[in-house]
Design an enzyme around this catalytic site. Sequence first.
Site, PDB file in Angstrom:
ATOM      1  CG  ASP A  16      -1.598   1.271   1.516  1.00  0.00           C
ATOM      2  OD1 ASP A  16      -2.618   1.521   0.869  1.00  0.00           O
ATOM      3  OD2 ASP A  16      -1.121   2.047   2.366  1.00  0.00           O
TER       4      ASP A  16
ATOM      5  CD  GLU B 273      -3.524  -2.416  -0.355  1.00  0.00           C
ATOM      6  OE1 GLU B 273      -3.844  -1.231  -0.463  1.00  0.00           O
ATOM      7  OE2 GLU B 273      -3.740  -3.096   0.680  1.00  0.00           O
TER       8      GLU B 273
END
Lengths: 247, 247
Positions: B66, B134
Amino acid sequence: MRIIKKIFSSSRSTEDGIFFDKLEKLLGFKPNNLNHYRKAFTHRSMNKMDEKGNAISYERLEFLGDAMLGSVIAAHLFNKVPNGDEGYLTKMRSKIVSREHLNELGKDFNLIQFVESKVSPQHFGENVHGNIFEAFIGAIYLDKGFVFCEKFIHKKIIKPYVDIDRLEGKVISYKSLLIEWCQKEKKSFTYEIYDDNGTGSQKFFGVKLHIDNKVIAKARATSKKKAEEIASKRAYFVFQQKIDNNS
Amino acid sequence: MRIIKKIFSSSRSTEDGIFFDKLEKLLGFKPNNLNHYRKAFTHRSMNKMDEKGNAISYERLEFLGDAMLGSVIAAHLFNKVPNGDEGYLTKMRSKIVSREHLNELGKDFNLIQFVESKVSPQHFGENVHGNIFEAFIGAIYLDKGFVFCEKFIHKKIIKPYVDIDRLEGKVISYKSLLIEWCQKEKKSFTYEIYDDNGTGSQKFFGVKLHIDNKVIAKARATSKKKAEEIASKRAYFVFQQKIDNNS
């Protein structure tokens, strides 16, 4: 390289030269392109535009610097705390990049000295130090790329300022930890203020920590208390092995 | 290098070999260390531990991925939209890394095929695709470093998926834009489905876009509509100059 540098130096204005030298001291390396840093220190009240008519101010660079800080701190925490889960890592990162902490960093770097503005610094708002600090990181990224920016963040921010034990609340004060250890080990200690300059919000204090009459650590910060704490933390790491064995 | 590769290949298990080949196809480069990717695809129900007793699952890597996505997208937007202010840049980044968009990416990459879990995929929760996506980015960063990870994000995510005009709402559908242009220019066009495989949530559609009986673009996605849109976008960029001159 040397020739290029010479040409570059001789074509710089005196003002650029002073800015370059101050930046170099702060950065720990020679900047390539002063323009990125100039932008990072330009307040929107200057109403500056680039050659394409885009507004120049540090606000866009804040966005970039915030993102770079976020990813470097994330990678640091990920590696440093292998047993921390996602929630822990997120919480710790928020503490490190909190507005309060970034304002402190901006003040300690005394970045406001570089800001060009048409309004007086009193009207900047209280978060100006943190905002310029983020913009400064953004400028380093643009000037030198990610890897260099990451190194800068490690050397100048993570190493001196980021302390996971302290953020977790395990260590409240390095000063008290160190004093306790000195008393136990029957060592003498003194915090000596050797530097006390600047005025108002730009005031700086330098502290030397002597243990058994030897200077073990030095630190400079915007308050006496903070400088003492940083010097204590530095000394703590010098003696860490010994302290940990005694506690 | 060739010798090292040979030794490595011959010492791999068949299972590792299949994983390696599939990953290589997805990544567009040879992975160095499969372990990072294995972690990115390990659900916590597996109760795996590393040699130091730390839990292994994709959740920690999600945090890292992320952060990397965030900084790469930030730098891309910063450079791409020189007149966008901080608020605009923040809003656009949120759109690009929205849960919905990341879920789509995870599905298009079909990452769920790699996941090791003791619970059935139906119980993963609806955001599993984005979460694994992610984690996958986090694994690429650990395996190859920031610069490589950034290149991957540009090539496989930003170029095919991130379209600022569309995010700004300036272009609603590339398919309608393209059809309009074809009709105006009196060009024939057909969307041909050439691939239709997988079952349930893993269904994939391949679409070829013919213009004047020539294949101009191909695309593969989890729905016919999406594949047509991606193929149209690719064709749009092929003809961009012409279309812009005509509009």
